[in-house]
Design an enzyme around this catalytic site. Sequence first.
Site, PDB file in Angstrom:
ATOM      1  N   ILE A  45       0.881  -1.174   0.226  1.00 51.26           N
ATOM      2  CA  ILE A  45       0.013  -0.099   0.012  1.00 51.26           C
ATOM      3  C   ILE A  45       0.763   1.300   0.075  1.00 51.26           C
ATOM      4  O   ILE A  45       1.598   1.570   1.021  1.00 51.26           O
ATOM      5  CB  ILE A  45      -0.922  -0.030   1.286  1.00 51.26           C
ATOM      6  CG1 ILE A  45      -1.758  -1.193   1.323  1.00 51.26           C
ATOM      7  CG2 ILE A  45      -1.784   1.092   1.317  1.00 51.26           C
ATOM      8  CD1 ILE A  45      -2.511  -1.527   2.645  1.00 51.26           C
ATOM      9  N   GLU A  46       1.047   1.912  -1.211  1.00 46.98           N
ATOM     10  CA  GLU A  46       1.790   3.090  -1.432  1.00 46.98           C
ATOM     11  C   GLU A  46       1.274   4.228  -0.974  1.00 46.98           C
ATOM     12  O   GLU A  46       0.050   4.259  -0.445  1.00 46.98           O
ATOM     13  CB  GLU A  46       2.511   3.215  -2.855  1.00 46.98           C
ATOM     14  CG  GLU A  46       3.231   1.865  -3.072  1.00 46.98           C
ATOM     15  CD  GLU A  46       4.031   1.771  -4.317  1.00 46.98           C
ATOM     16  OE1 GLU A  46       3.549   2.592  -5.255  1.00 46.98           O
ATOM     17  OE2 GLU A  46       5.024   0.929  -4.696  1.00 46.98           O
ATOM     18  N   CYS A  55       5.053  -2.503   2.841  1.00 44.41           N
ATOM     19  CA  CYS A  55       4.984  -3.489   2.120  1.00 44.41           C
ATOM     20  C   CYS A  55       4.164  -4.739   2.424  1.00 44.41           C
ATOM     21  O   CYS A  55       3.400  -4.688   3.511  1.00 44.41           O
ATOM     22  CB  CYS A  55       6.552  -4.270   2.346  1.00 44.41           C
ATOM     23  SG  CYS A  55       7.809  -3.424   1.995  1.00 44.41           S
ATOM     24  N   GLU A  57       4.095  -7.788   3.130  1.00 46.99           N
ATOM     25  CA  GLU A  57       4.265  -8.687   4.186  1.00 46.99           C
ATOM     26  C   GLU A  57       3.780  -7.949   5.428  1.00 46.99           C
ATOM     27  O   GLU A  57       3.198  -8.659   6.238  1.00 46.99           O
ATOM     28  CB  GLU A  57       5.939  -8.871   4.402  1.00 46.99           C
ATOM     29  CG  GLU A  57       6.526  -9.716   3.024  1.00 46.99           C
ATOM     30  CD  GLU A  57       7.075  -8.856   1.982  1.00 46.99           C
ATOM     31  OE1 GLU A  57       6.412  -7.761   1.513  1.00 46.99           O
ATOM     32  OE2 GLU A  57       7.628  -9.465   1.271  1.00 46.99           O
ATOM     33  N   CYS A  93      11.903  -7.419   1.864  1.00 47.54           N
ATOM     34  CA  CYS A  93      12.934  -6.447   2.095  1.00 47.54           C
ATOM     35  C   CYS A  93      13.365  -6.884   3.719  1.00 47.54           C
ATOM     36  O   CYS A  93      12.998  -7.332   4.421  1.00 47.54           O
ATOM     37  CB  CYS A  93      12.447  -5.046   2.003  1.00 47.54           C
ATOM     38  SG  CYS A  93      11.255  -4.630   3.479  1.00 47.54           S
ATOM     39  N   CYS A  96      10.940  -5.933   6.341  1.00 45.51           N
ATOM     40  CA  CYS A  96       9.776  -7.237   6.686  1.00 45.51           C
ATOM     41  C   CYS A  96      10.608  -8.265   7.329  1.00 45.51           C
ATOM     42  O   CYS A  96      10.039  -8.778   8.060  1.00 45.51           O
ATOM     43  CB  CYS A  96       9.454  -7.273   5.415  1.00 45.51           C
ATOM     44  SG  CYS A  96       8.110  -6.161   4.738  1.00 45.51           S
TER      45      CYS A  96
HETATM   46  N1  THU Z   1       7.720  -4.347  -1.360  1.00 48.12           N
HETATM   47  C1  THU Z   1       6.733  -5.128  -0.840  1.00 48.12           C
HETATM   48  O1  THU Z   1       5.560  -5.074  -0.691  1.00 48.12           O
HETATM   49  N2  THU Z   1       7.329  -6.201  -0.400  1.00 48.12           N
HETATM   50  C2  THU Z   1       8.523  -6.725  -0.755  1.00 48.12           C
HETATM   51  O2  THU Z   1       9.208  -7.721  -0.373  1.00 48.12           O
HETATM   52  C3  THU Z   1       9.568  -5.621  -1.794  1.00 48.12           C
HETATM   53  C4  THU Z   1       8.987  -4.519  -1.725  1.00 48.12           C
HETATM   54  C5  THU Z   1       7.023  -3.142  -2.237  1.00 48.12           C
HETATM   55  C6  THU Z   1       7.206  -1.937  -1.824  1.00 48.12           C
HETATM   56  C7  THU Z   1       6.846  -0.827  -2.645  1.00 48.12           C
HETATM   57  O3  THU Z   1       5.590  -0.601  -2.643  1.00 48.12           O
HETATM   58  C8  THU Z   1       7.131  -1.774  -3.963  1.00 48.12           C
HETATM   59  O4  THU Z   1       7.209  -3.007  -3.679  1.00 48.12           O
HETATM   60  C9  THU Z   1       8.313  -1.356  -4.692  1.00 48.12           C
HETATM   61  O5  THU Z   1       9.459  -1.229  -3.771  1.00 48.12           O
END
Ligand code: THU
Length: 136
Positions: A45-46, A55, A57, A93, A96
């Site tokens: 969710i950005e 993220c 996770e 990441c 997470c």
């Molecule tokens: N992102 C995740 O949701 N999980 C991951 O394991 C890696 C990155 C998301 C964060 C951001 O919204 C997009 O991926 C690009 O980094």
Amino acid sequence: MMANYKELVQQALRAREKAYVPYSKFAVGVALLCEDGTVYEGCNIENAAFPATNCAERTAIFKAVSEGRRDFQAIAVVGGPEGTAPADFCPPCGVCRQVMREFCGPDFIIALSDGKEVKTYTLEELLPCSFGPENL
Ligand code: THU
């Protein structure tokens, strides 16, 4: 139960459809499996203020913990450019991984799929020599 995590990956793919990613256009979905078989889904969710992004996770883990759950056995993660099927693995990441470390044991399974195969890792493998609750 679901030793190859294919079913959990399918749930992660469905969760990915809910991703809110207007900035990166990189959609991630996860399915978090509890000890009793309950599954919590999550997506990224950005936010226009980029660091406020959550993220996938952490979305699922925070949903579950906020519902009183702390008994996690595995998480499936899929990600890739929005609107296309995942074609590469999407490892969690570092932030997470650290959040997993708070609530999951070293044998917690992280299942990644590129849409063809499923690769599984333990949390200990992805976050060795980590800092956790027992270190405080
Ligand atoms: N992102 C995740 O949701 N999980 C991951 O394991 C890696 C990155 C998301 C964060 C951001 O919204 C997009 O991926 C690009 O980094």
